[in-house]
Design a protein around this motif. Structure first.
Motif, PDB file in Angstrom:
ATOM      1  N   ILE A  88     -67.458 -29.119 100.915  1.00 28.39           N
ATOM      2  CA  ILE A  88     -68.110 -30.428 100.712  1.00 28.39           C
ATOM      3  C   ILE A  88     -67.712 -31.453 101.767  1.00 28.39           C
ATOM      4  CG2 ILE A  88     -68.288 -30.026  98.233  1.00 28.39           C
ATOM      5  CD1 ILE A  88     -65.947 -31.865  97.787  1.00 28.39           C
ATOM      6  N   GLY A  89     -66.875 -31.049 102.732  1.00 31.08           N
ATOM      7  CA  GLY A  89     -66.540 -31.950 103.834  1.00 31.08           C
ATOM      8  C   GLY A  89     -65.517 -33.016 103.495  1.00 31.08           C
ATOM      9  N   ILE A  90     -64.606 -32.722 102.573  1.00 28.84           N
ATOM     10  CA  ILE A  90     -63.546 -33.664 102.200  1.00 28.84           C
ATOM     11  C   ILE A  90     -62.196 -32.991 102.407  1.00 28.84           C
ATOM     12  CG2 ILE A  90     -62.448 -34.871 100.272  1.00 28.84           C
ATOM     13  CD1 ILE A  90     -65.179 -35.410  99.134  1.00 28.84           C
ATOM     14  N   PHE A  91     -61.290 -33.683 103.091  1.00 29.29           N
ATOM     15  CA  PHE A  91     -59.948 -33.131 103.275  1.00 29.29           C
ATOM     16  C   PHE A  91     -59.117 -33.456 102.035  1.00 29.29           C
ATOM     17  CE2 PHE A  91     -55.534 -33.221 104.702  1.00 29.29           C
ATOM     18  CZ  PHE A  91     -55.457 -31.970 105.309  1.00 29.29           C
ATOM     19  N   PRO A  92     -58.710 -32.426 101.276  1.00 30.46           N
ATOM     20  CA  PRO A  92     -57.966 -32.695 100.032  1.00 30.46           C
ATOM     21  C   PRO A  92     -56.578 -33.240 100.322  1.00 30.46           C
ATOM     22  CG  PRO A  92     -57.990 -30.342 100.493  1.00 30.46           C
ATOM     23  CD  PRO A  92     -58.882 -30.984 101.526  1.00 30.46           C
ATOM     24  N   ILE A  93     -56.107 -34.120  99.457  1.00 30.20           N
ATOM     25  CA  ILE A  93     -54.762 -34.682  99.582  1.00 30.20           C
ATOM     26  C   ILE A  93     -53.936 -34.189  98.397  1.00 30.20           C
ATOM     27  CG2 ILE A  93     -53.393 -36.799  99.621  1.00 30.20           C
ATOM     28  CD1 ILE A  93     -55.749 -38.205 100.889  1.00 30.20           C
ATOM     29  N   PHE A  94     -52.955 -33.349  98.682  1.00 33.86           N
ATOM     30  CA  PHE A  94     -52.125 -32.773  97.628  1.00 33.86           C
ATOM     31  C   PHE A  94     -50.918 -33.661  97.379  1.00 33.86           C
ATOM     32  CE2 PHE A  94     -54.332 -29.215  99.646  1.00 33.86           C
ATOM     33  CZ  PHE A  94     -54.927 -28.626  98.538  1.00 33.86           C
ATOM     34  N   SER A  95     -50.709 -33.967  96.128  1.00 34.06           N
ATOM     35  CA  SER A  95     -49.619 -34.855  95.728  1.00 34.06           C
ATOM     36  C   SER A  95     -48.435 -34.032  95.227  1.00 34.06           C
ATOM     37  CB  SER A  95     -50.101 -35.810  94.633  1.00 34.06           C
ATOM     38  OG  SER A  95     -49.020 -36.481  94.043  1.00 34.06           O
ATOM     39  N   ILE A  96     -47.281 -34.222  95.861  1.00 29.00           N
ATOM     40  CA  ILE A  96     -46.061 -33.551  95.397  1.00 29.00           C
ATOM     41  C   ILE A  96     -45.758 -33.949  93.962  1.00 29.00           C
ATOM     42  CG2 ILE A  96     -43.583 -33.284  95.775  1.00 29.00           C
ATOM     43  CD1 ILE A  96     -45.283 -31.938  97.881  1.00 29.00           C
ATOM     44  N   PHE A  97     -46.035 -35.220  93.644  1.00 25.14           N
ATOM     45  CA  PHE A  97     -45.797 -35.702  92.275  1.00 25.14           C
ATOM     46  C   PHE A  97     -46.649 -34.923  91.278  1.00 25.14           C
ATOM     47  CE2 PHE A  97     -47.040 -38.556  88.800  1.00 25.14           C
ATOM     48  CZ  PHE A  97     -45.790 -38.848  88.277  1.00 25.14           C
ATOM     49  N   THR A  98     -47.943 -34.759  91.600  1.00 25.15           N
ATOM     50  CA  THR A  98     -48.846 -34.033  90.694  1.00 25.15           C
ATOM     51  C   THR A  98     -48.417 -32.587  90.537  1.00 25.15           C
ATOM     52  OG1 THR A  98     -50.698 -35.461  91.345  1.00 25.15           O
ATOM     53  CG2 THR A  98     -51.243 -33.366  90.290  1.00 25.15           C
ATOM     54  N   ILE A  99     -48.045 -31.952  91.648  1.00 23.36           N
ATOM     55  CA  ILE A  99     -47.612 -30.547  91.594  1.00 23.36           C
ATOM     56  C   ILE A  99     -46.338 -30.409  90.764  1.00 23.36           C
ATOM     57  CG2 ILE A  99     -46.733 -28.625  92.985  1.00 23.36           C
ATOM     58  CD1 ILE A  99     -48.626 -29.516  95.215  1.00 23.36           C
ATOM     59  N   THR A 100     -45.392 -31.320  90.977  1.00 22.90           N
ATOM     60  CA  THR A 100     -44.122 -31.268  90.226  1.00 22.90           C
ATOM     61  C   THR A 100     -44.359 -31.480  88.736  1.00 22.90           C
ATOM     62  OG1 THR A 100     -42.940 -32.144  92.152  1.00 22.90           O
ATOM     63  CG2 THR A 100     -41.822 -32.265  90.025  1.00 22.90           C
ATOM     64  N   ILE A 101     -45.168 -32.484  88.413  1.00 22.98           N
ATOM     65  CA  ILE A 101     -45.473 -32.757  86.996  1.00 22.98           C
ATOM     66  C   ILE A 101     -46.176 -31.569  86.363  1.00 22.98           C
ATOM     67  CG2 ILE A 101     -46.888 -34.175  85.454  1.00 22.98           C
ATOM     68  CD1 ILE A 101     -44.320 -35.529  86.347  1.00 22.98           C
ATOM     69  N   SER A 102     -47.106 -30.955  87.109  1.00 17.50           N
ATOM     70  CA  SER A 102     -47.828 -29.790  86.576  1.00 17.50           C
ATOM     71  C   SER A 102     -46.857 -28.653  86.261  1.00 17.50           C
ATOM     72  CB  SER A 102     -48.879 -29.316  87.580  1.00 17.50           C
ATOM     73  OG  SER A 102     -49.845 -30.303  87.793  1.00 17.50           O
ATOM     74  N   ILE A 145     -52.507 -20.540  84.430  1.00 18.35           N
ATOM     75  CA  ILE A 145     -52.965 -20.504  85.831  1.00 18.35           C
ATOM     76  C   ILE A 145     -54.224 -21.339  85.991  1.00 18.35           C
ATOM     77  CG2 ILE A 145     -53.894 -19.020  87.653  1.00 18.35           C
ATOM     78  CD1 ILE A 145     -52.096 -16.773  86.550  1.00 18.35           C
ATOM     79  N   ILE A 146     -55.178 -21.130  85.096  1.00 18.29           N
ATOM     80  CA  ILE A 146     -56.442 -21.877  85.165  1.00 18.29           C
ATOM     81  C   ILE A 146     -56.194 -23.372  84.979  1.00 18.29           C
ATOM     82  CG2 ILE A 146     -58.661 -22.258  84.016  1.00 18.29           C
ATOM     83  CD1 ILE A 146     -58.700 -19.258  83.386  1.00 18.29           C
ATOM     84  N   GLY A 147     -55.336 -23.709  84.018  1.00 18.89           N
ATOM     85  CA  GLY A 147     -55.072 -25.120  83.737  1.00 18.89           C
ATOM     86  C   GLY A 147     -54.450 -25.842  84.911  1.00 18.89           C
ATOM     87  N   ILE A 148     -53.374 -25.275  85.467  1.00 20.43           N
ATOM     88  CA  ILE A 148     -52.676 -25.949  86.567  1.00 20.43           C
ATOM     89  C   ILE A 148     -53.520 -25.961  87.836  1.00 20.43           C
ATOM     90  CG2 ILE A 148     -50.705 -25.724  88.150  1.00 20.43           C
ATOM     91  CD1 ILE A 148     -48.959 -25.156  85.837  1.00 20.43           C
ATOM     92  N   SER A 149     -54.194 -24.861  88.133  1.00 25.42           N
ATOM     93  CA  SER A 149     -55.042 -24.837  89.333  1.00 25.42           C
ATOM     94  C   SER A 149     -56.171 -25.858  89.207  1.00 25.42           C
ATOM     95  CB  SER A 149     -55.608 -23.432  89.571  1.00 25.42           C
ATOM     96  OG  SER A 149     -56.429 -23.019  88.493  1.00 25.42           O
ATOM     97  N   SER A 150     -56.704 -26.053  88.002  1.00 25.59           N
ATOM     98  CA  SER A 150     -57.761 -27.046  87.791  1.00 25.59           C
ATOM     99  C   SER A 150     -57.243 -28.456  88.048  1.00 25.59           C
ATOM    100  CB  SER A 150     -58.305 -26.948  86.365  1.00 25.59           C
ATOM    101  OG  SER A 150     -58.880 -25.690  86.125  1.00 25.59           O
ATOM    102  N   VAL A 151     -56.047 -28.740  87.515  1.00 23.05           N
ATOM    103  CA  VAL A 151     -55.456 -30.071  87.701  1.00 23.05           C
ATOM    104  C   VAL A 151     -55.220 -30.366  89.177  1.00 23.05           C
ATOM    105  CG1 VAL A 151     -53.390 -31.469  87.300  1.00 23.05           C
ATOM    106  CG2 VAL A 151     -54.402 -30.192  85.418  1.00 23.05           C
ATOM    107  N   ILE A 152     -54.607 -29.417  89.880  1.00 27.08           N
ATOM    108  CA  ILE A 152     -54.279 -29.628  91.298  1.00 27.08           C
ATOM    109  C   ILE A 152     -55.546 -29.717  92.140  1.00 27.08           C
ATOM    110  CG2 ILE A 152     -53.194 -28.568  93.327  1.00 27.08           C
ATOM    111  CD1 ILE A 152     -51.024 -27.514  91.443  1.00 27.08           C
ATOM    112  N   VAL A 181     -50.284 -23.260  90.959  1.00 27.92           N
ATOM    113  CA  VAL A 181     -50.122 -24.151  92.121  1.00 27.92           C
ATOM    114  C   VAL A 181     -50.727 -23.506  93.364  1.00 27.92           C
ATOM    115  CG1 VAL A 181     -48.443 -25.173  93.694  1.00 27.92           C
ATOM    116  CG2 VAL A 181     -48.094 -25.342  91.223  1.00 27.92           C
ATOM    117  N   VAL A 182     -50.434 -22.219  93.565  1.00 28.10           N
ATOM    118  CA  VAL A 182     -50.961 -21.508  94.746  1.00 28.10           C
ATOM    119  C   VAL A 182     -52.486 -21.497  94.731  1.00 28.10           C
ATOM    120  CG1 VAL A 182     -51.091 -19.271  95.914  1.00 28.10           C
ATOM    121  CG2 VAL A 182     -48.905 -20.082  95.007  1.00 28.10           C
TER     122      VAL A 182
END
Length: 409
Positions: free
Chosen positions: A364-378, A29-36, A350-351
């Motif tokens: 921090i005022g940044i809109f995060p961009i989630f990548s389907i590719f990154t989530i799938t690979i994770s 959980i920690i590993g994948i949440s950190s990556v995403i 992932v959640v």
């Protein structure tokens, strides 16, 4: 034992040892949440910093005269006749002189001047290289024609000089060509968004260049009275996808007007966005890779817990083998347990990664961009870790001698 029975047995075993199962999943959980989280914040920050810069160069190109060439003469400077010819051809969306120059900015009674970068602008230039006006307005057509002593400045400079961007409207500042030139007073009619504002936030707001714009006629009246011509033009293609063909059209028009068109370089507009974007992409990959190391640490945790599970369940394995369970049955059950644990951990990772990304981005005022590719690979890596690090414990369990296993207390 068929697949469904193995799956059912694996799920029952996980339910019986809830705390151990949770601790096993925690590393994943920690590993994948950190990556995403790191990937989404990195991509969002990258887009915030370079987004406007990329837009500024898309479909645009420059014509520049090579003043260092031995055949150069002042008559080869780009003048209004050339600009008119390019416009009249109908092949270009906008055509404008391109002049960027440093002005000395005098602040209050301080004799020391700071340098400020100004773009000399025309209505065409404003369409080619757009800025977002935050307060006030842009220049009016009549102000371009009459050469009024007015300027627009960026919001960070406005805030530094007047405490608030809105307060800058209507104020006057003294500018000179260079540090030691004659001061002229200019009225601020508009405040635009600094193109490096997002970078400023990420770097603590230090050492960010000041930007401003001044009408072409105003600049020529005060600092370029000869008006002999320009060393550079900026053009925008009607169709950005046809940029190469449009550049060839410009080359042909110059060749028809000037006997030595080889003096002119025609290049795609380069405002540093591409190289800077590559740097940020490399940095983002590196940070995501570092975060991904925790996935393998979590995988080792899975293997460790599963090995402990094999030791604890040695007698159970012996009983199952004694009543007919094969090595494959034992192997598949332990592998399923490992894959289920890492799979559930992956989903939760992932959640939590999305939640953390949104939360940190908001702070921090940044809109995060989630990548389907990154989530799938994770997720695939998570399941792969379950198989990779579950093989050793599963093999150990499968190879246990039933007689030795039954003797274990």
């Amino acid at each position: 034992m068929n697949f469904l029975e193995s799956l059912k047995t694996a799920i029952q075993s996980i339910k019986i040892n809830k705390m151990r199962s949770f601790l096993t999943m925690l590393g994943i959980i920690i590993g994948i949440s950190s990556v995403i989280t790191m990937s989404s914040i990195g991509k969002g920050g990258q887009e915030n910093i370079t987004g406007d810069l990329k837009k500024g160069g898309y479909g645009k190109f420059n014509i520049t005269v090579d003043k260092t060439d031995e055949n150069f003469r002042w008559k080869y400077l780009l003048d209004e006749d050339i600009i008119k010819k390019l416009k009249d051809s109908g092949k270009f969306k906008e055509v404008s002189p391109k002049i960027s120059t440093n002005f000395g900015l005098k602040i209050g009674n301080n004799p020391r001047k700071e340098m400020m970068m100004f773009d000399v602008t025309t209505p065409d230039y404003e369409n080619i290289n757009k800025v977002e006006i935050l307060y006030g307005r842009n220049f009016l057509p009549i102000e371009y024609e009459e050469g009024e002593k007015i300027i627009t400045i960026d919001n960070i400079t406005a805030q530094n000089l007047f405490g608030n961007s809105r307060n800058a409207l209507g104020e006057k500042i003294d500018l000179s060509k260079g540090r030691n030139g004659i001061n002229y007073s200019y009225k601020i009619v508009g405040v635009f968004k600094n193109p490096l504002e997002q970078m400023s936030k990420m770097m603590g707001g230090k050492r960010i260049p000041r930007f401003g714009r001044i009408p072409l006629n105003t600049y020529q009246k005060l600092f370029d009275s000869q008006g002999t011509g320009y060393t550079s033009l900026i053009l925008e293609a009607k169709d950005p996808e046809q940029l190469a063909e449009t550049m060839l059209d410009a080359k042909e028009i110059l060749g028809n007007m000037i006997d030595d068109s080889e003096l002119y370089d025609i290049n795609v507009e380069n405002n540093g966005a591409s190289s800077f974007d590559n740097i940020l992409t490399t940095l983002n990959i590196f940070v995501t890779f570092v975060a991904g190391i925790s996935l393998f640490v979590g995988g080792i945790g899975v293997m460790n817990i599963m090995l402990v599970s094999v030791v604890e369940r040695t007698k159970e394995i012996g009983i199952r083998k004694a009543i007919g369970a094969t090595d494959y049955d034992i192997l598949s059950q332990f592998l399923m347990e490992s894959v289920i644990l890492t799979g559930i951990g992956g989903i939760l990772g992932v959640v939590f990664g999305i939640i953390f990304g949104l939360g940190i981005g908001y702070i921090i005022g940044i809109f995060p961009i989630f990548s389907i590719f990154t989530i799938t690979i994770s997720m695939l890596i998570s399941m792969g870790i379950g198989i990779l690090f579950g093989v050793t414990p599963a093999k150990k369990a499968a190879k246990l001698n039933p007689i030795d296993a039954l003797r274990t207390e």
